[in-house]
Design an enzyme around this catalytic site. Structure first.
Site, mmCIF file in Angstrom:
data_model
loop_
_atom_site.group_PDB
_atom_site.id
_atom_site.type_symbol
_atom_site.label_atom_id
_atom_site.label_comp_id
_atom_site.label_asym_id
_atom_site.label_seq_id
_atom_site.Cartn_x
_atom_site.Cartn_y
_atom_site.Cartn_z
ATOM 1 N N HIS A 166 -5.581 6.128 -1.861
ATOM 2 C CA HIS A 166 -4.804 7.287 -1.417
ATOM 3 C C HIS A 166 -4.517 8.179 -2.617
ATOM 4 O O HIS A 166 -3.376 8.508 -2.926
ATOM 5 C CB HIS A 166 -3.520 6.844 -0.709
ATOM 6 C CG HIS A 166 -3.774 6.217 0.622
ATOM 7 N ND1 HIS A 166 -3.974 6.973 1.766
ATOM 8 C CD2 HIS A 166 -3.904 4.921 0.994
ATOM 9 C CE1 HIS A 166 -4.200 6.157 2.791
ATOM 10 N NE2 HIS A 166 -4.171 4.904 2.342
ATOM 11 N N GLU B 88 0.874 -1.179 0.000
ATOM 12 C CA GLU B 88 0.000 0.000 0.000
ATOM 13 C C GLU B 88 0.909 1.227 0.000
ATOM 14 O O GLU B 88 1.321 1.714 1.037
ATOM 15 C CB GLU B 88 -0.922 -0.012 1.222
ATOM 16 C CG GLU B 88 -1.984 1.069 1.168
ATOM 17 C CD GLU B 88 -2.860 1.114 2.405
ATOM 18 O OE1 GLU B 88 -3.680 2.041 2.508
ATOM 19 O OE2 GLU B 88 -2.724 0.227 3.275
ATOM 20 N N ASP C 127 -8.168 -3.666 7.230
ATOM 21 C CA ASP C 127 -7.154 -2.614 7.364
ATOM 22 C C ASP C 127 -6.613 -2.608 8.793
ATOM 23 O O ASP C 127 -6.339 -1.565 9.386
ATOM 24 C CB ASP C 127 -7.732 -1.248 6.999
ATOM 25 C CG ASP C 127 -6.666 -0.183 6.748
ATOM 26 O OD1 ASP C 127 -5.495 -0.552 6.498
ATOM 27 O OD2 ASP C 127 -6.995 1.018 6.811
ATOM 28 N N ASN D 112 -12.488 6.043 1.532
ATOM 29 C CA ASN D 112 -11.441 6.600 2.382
ATOM 30 C C ASN D 112 -10.220 6.972 1.555
ATOM 31 O O ASN D 112 -9.736 6.180 0.749
ATOM 32 C CB ASN D 112 -11.039 5.607 3.480
ATOM 33 C CG ASN D 112 -12.177 5.343 4.443
ATOM 34 O OD1 ASN D 112 -12.762 4.273 4.466
ATOM 35 N ND2 ASN D 112 -12.517 6.336 5.247
ATOM 36 N N ALA E 81 -6.093 5.874 11.537
ATOM 37 C CA ALA E 81 -4.861 5.126 11.269
ATOM 38 C C ALA E 81 -5.155 3.641 11.279
ATOM 39 O O ALA E 81 -4.778 2.915 12.193
ATOM 40 C CB ALA E 81 -3.794 5.484 12.295
ATOM 41 N N GLY E 82 -5.877 3.180 10.241
ATOM 42 C CA GLY E 82 -6.252 1.772 10.190
ATOM 43 C C GLY E 82 -7.350 1.466 11.189
ATOM 44 O O GLY E 82 -8.068 2.362 11.661
ATOM 45 N N ARG F 71 -20.370 17.467 -10.576
ATOM 46 C CA ARG F 71 -19.648 17.826 -11.802
ATOM 47 C C ARG F 71 -18.280 17.171 -11.896
ATOM 48 O O ARG F 71 -17.572 17.379 -12.874
ATOM 49 C CB ARG F 71 -19.527 19.358 -11.890
ATOM 50 C CG ARG F 71 -20.855 20.043 -12.168
ATOM 51 C CD ARG F 71 -20.711 21.534 -12.382
ATOM 52 N NE ARG F 71 -20.242 22.225 -11.175
ATOM 53 C CZ ARG F 71 -21.045 22.634 -10.197
ATOM 54 N NH1 ARG F 71 -22.355 22.385 -10.268
ATOM 55 N NH2 ARG F 71 -20.561 23.261 -9.154
ATOM 56 N N HIS G 108 -0.203 7.718 6.119
ATOM 57 C CA HIS G 108 1.095 7.384 5.524
ATOM 58 C C HIS G 108 2.058 8.554 5.672
ATOM 59 O O HIS G 108 1.645 9.720 5.744
ATOM 60 C CB HIS G 108 0.935 7.038 4.039
ATOM 61 C CG HIS G 108 0.227 5.748 3.790
ATOM 62 N ND1 HIS G 108 0.807 4.672 3.169
ATOM 63 C CD2 HIS G 108 -1.042 5.350 4.095
ATOM 64 C CE1 HIS G 108 -0.049 3.681 3.091
ATOM 65 N NE2 HIS G 108 -1.187 4.066 3.650
ATOM 66 N N HIS H 145 -9.904 0.448 0.262
ATOM 67 C CA HIS H 145 -10.824 1.023 1.257
ATOM 68 C C HIS H 145 -11.675 2.148 0.663
ATOM 69 O O HIS H 145 -11.464 3.318 0.897
ATOM 70 C CB HIS H 145 -10.124 1.439 2.553
ATOM 71 C CG HIS H 145 -8.845 2.198 2.456
ATOM 72 N ND1 HIS H 145 -8.664 3.298 1.643
ATOM 73 C CD2 HIS H 145 -7.673 2.031 3.122
ATOM 74 C CE1 HIS H 145 -7.440 3.768 1.802
ATOM 75 N NE2 HIS H 145 -6.814 3.016 2.675
#
Length: 376
Positions: free
Chosen positions: A189, A125, A268, A213, A302-303, A221, A137, A210
């Site tokens: 991400h 990831e 996760d 997220n 955080a997870g 639009r 991250h 995920h």
């Protein structure tokens, strides 16, 4: 040759609920299913279901895969999650240095060589993510892809490989190169617009990490990455159903929108999964646990501390998804994503499948977990 006759008084085989089924397991594989309840070795009075497959597991049992990756750490993480029905997992390395990525690849390779139960590959990831959507991250470690990463991704000793990346930082050409290597490419991400995400899908990306997220949202639009995920029927999305990451209404909308099989459950999970930990270090920060919610000192989620049995429970009871479909979202659908166009040996309890099973009570408590016909 080893053989076991396993009597499931109530069985969900991945498609239907049936009573009094005896599974003959030969060398870890289901070789026959019948109703001859004589001469059985094991009797399971509670519901027997296919083992859960978690494609995003950062840690558990107090261990984080990123911290000095090793086979011993993998065994700790796998053992923690097996208690909650996970029979196969993709240990997930979040954004880190090249040498840590190499250590992780070596650990996975050794685990697969040693046939450590449940370890089927690796999920990288990052580190090729969007700074705008980095989540927890480390921004200092996010970077463009280089020859050093290609050397790792080109290895053939790590089982199945998944990569989560941001398509605005990795070209469609490089995504196609990963796909040619047999890598499952997921978008996550990412702050990409819809067109950039769609080009990545056209290049061979088939997953979304995920869902909702750390990705550009669906707007009127600008459909964003969420819109791309929901529109493309040939893609599958991981979903964290813990009540913290995604509102249950959004979860329902995604499941309603995607075709059957388009959404699979992930945890996760971080080190607190399966423990009573209240905090742990991550990069240069501390992550605190409060009623199952993990929050970093820098403010972001955080997870999770989620386990797969609870994810199934939340999906069934919280989202009102039928029990069979909730179980498929934790077993068959991740198997189909991972082993697309290959022989699928997990995710159902049928002749020819690996005997990965979970015995569940009505309240979703896991009584026992079996990998390849062995109780773990």
């Amino acid at each position: 040759m080893t053989q076991l006759r396993f009597h499931a008084k109530r069985l969900f085989d991945g498609q239907q609920f049936i009573d009094d089924q005896v599974l003959t397991i030969t060398n870890g594989v289901i070789s026959a299913i019948d109703q001859n309840i004589n001469d059985v070795d094991i009797v399971a009075s509670d519901l027997v279901v296919p083992g859960f497959i978690d494609l995003q597991v950062n840690g558990g049992g107090g261990a984080l895969f990123n911290d000095s990756p090793s086979v011993e750490k993998l065994e700790i993480i796998m053992s923690a999650h097996a208690k909650f029905g996970t029979t196969a997992m993709m240990p997930t390395l979040i954004t880190d240095k090249v040498d840590v990525m190499t250590q992780a690849a070596d650990a996975i390779s050794e685990a697969i060589t040693k046939k450590i139960p449940g370890i089927v590959g690796i999920h990288f990831e990052g580190p090729h993510l969007s700074l705008a959507k980095k989540g927890t991250h480390s921004g200092d470690l996010i970077r463009p892809i280089s020859d050093a990463e290609w050397q790792i991704l080109s290895r053939k000793d790590m089982g199945q490989v998944m990569v989560t990346l941001a398509p605005e930082t990795v070209s469609a050409k490089d995504i196609a190169r990963m796909v040619e290597l047999g890598i499952k490419v997921c978008l996550g991400h990412t702050n990409a617009d819809f067109c950039t995400a769609q080009k990545a899908v056209d290049a061979g990306a088939t997953g979304f990490t995920h869902l909702f997220n750390a990705m550009s949202p669906l707007q009127g639009r600008e459909p964003g990455v969420v819109g791309c995920a929901l529109l493309n029927d040939n893609t599958q999305c991981g979903l964290i159903v813990d009540g913290h990451h995604v509102d249950y209404a959004s979860c329902k909308l995604a499941i309603k929108t995607k075709p059957a099989g388009g959404i699979f459950l992930v945890t996760d999970a971080m080190p607190p999964a399966g423990t009573n930990m209240t905090e742990f270090p991550l990069y240069d920060r501390t992550v605190y646990v409060d009623k199952g919610k993990l929050t970093s000192t820098t403010g972001e989620l955080a997870g999770s501390s989620l386990d797969m049995a609870t994810a199934v429970k939340n999906t069934h009871l919280g989202l009102n998804i039928p029990l069979g479909e909730s179980i498929r979202m934790a077993s068959l659908y991740p198997a189909q994503y991972l082993y697309e166009n290959q022989n699928i040996i997990r995710g159902e309890l049928k002749v020819g499948m690996q005997a990965d099973m979970v015995v569940l009570k009505e309240d979703f408590t896991v009584l026992s977990t079996w990998i390849a016909g062995e109780k773990v």
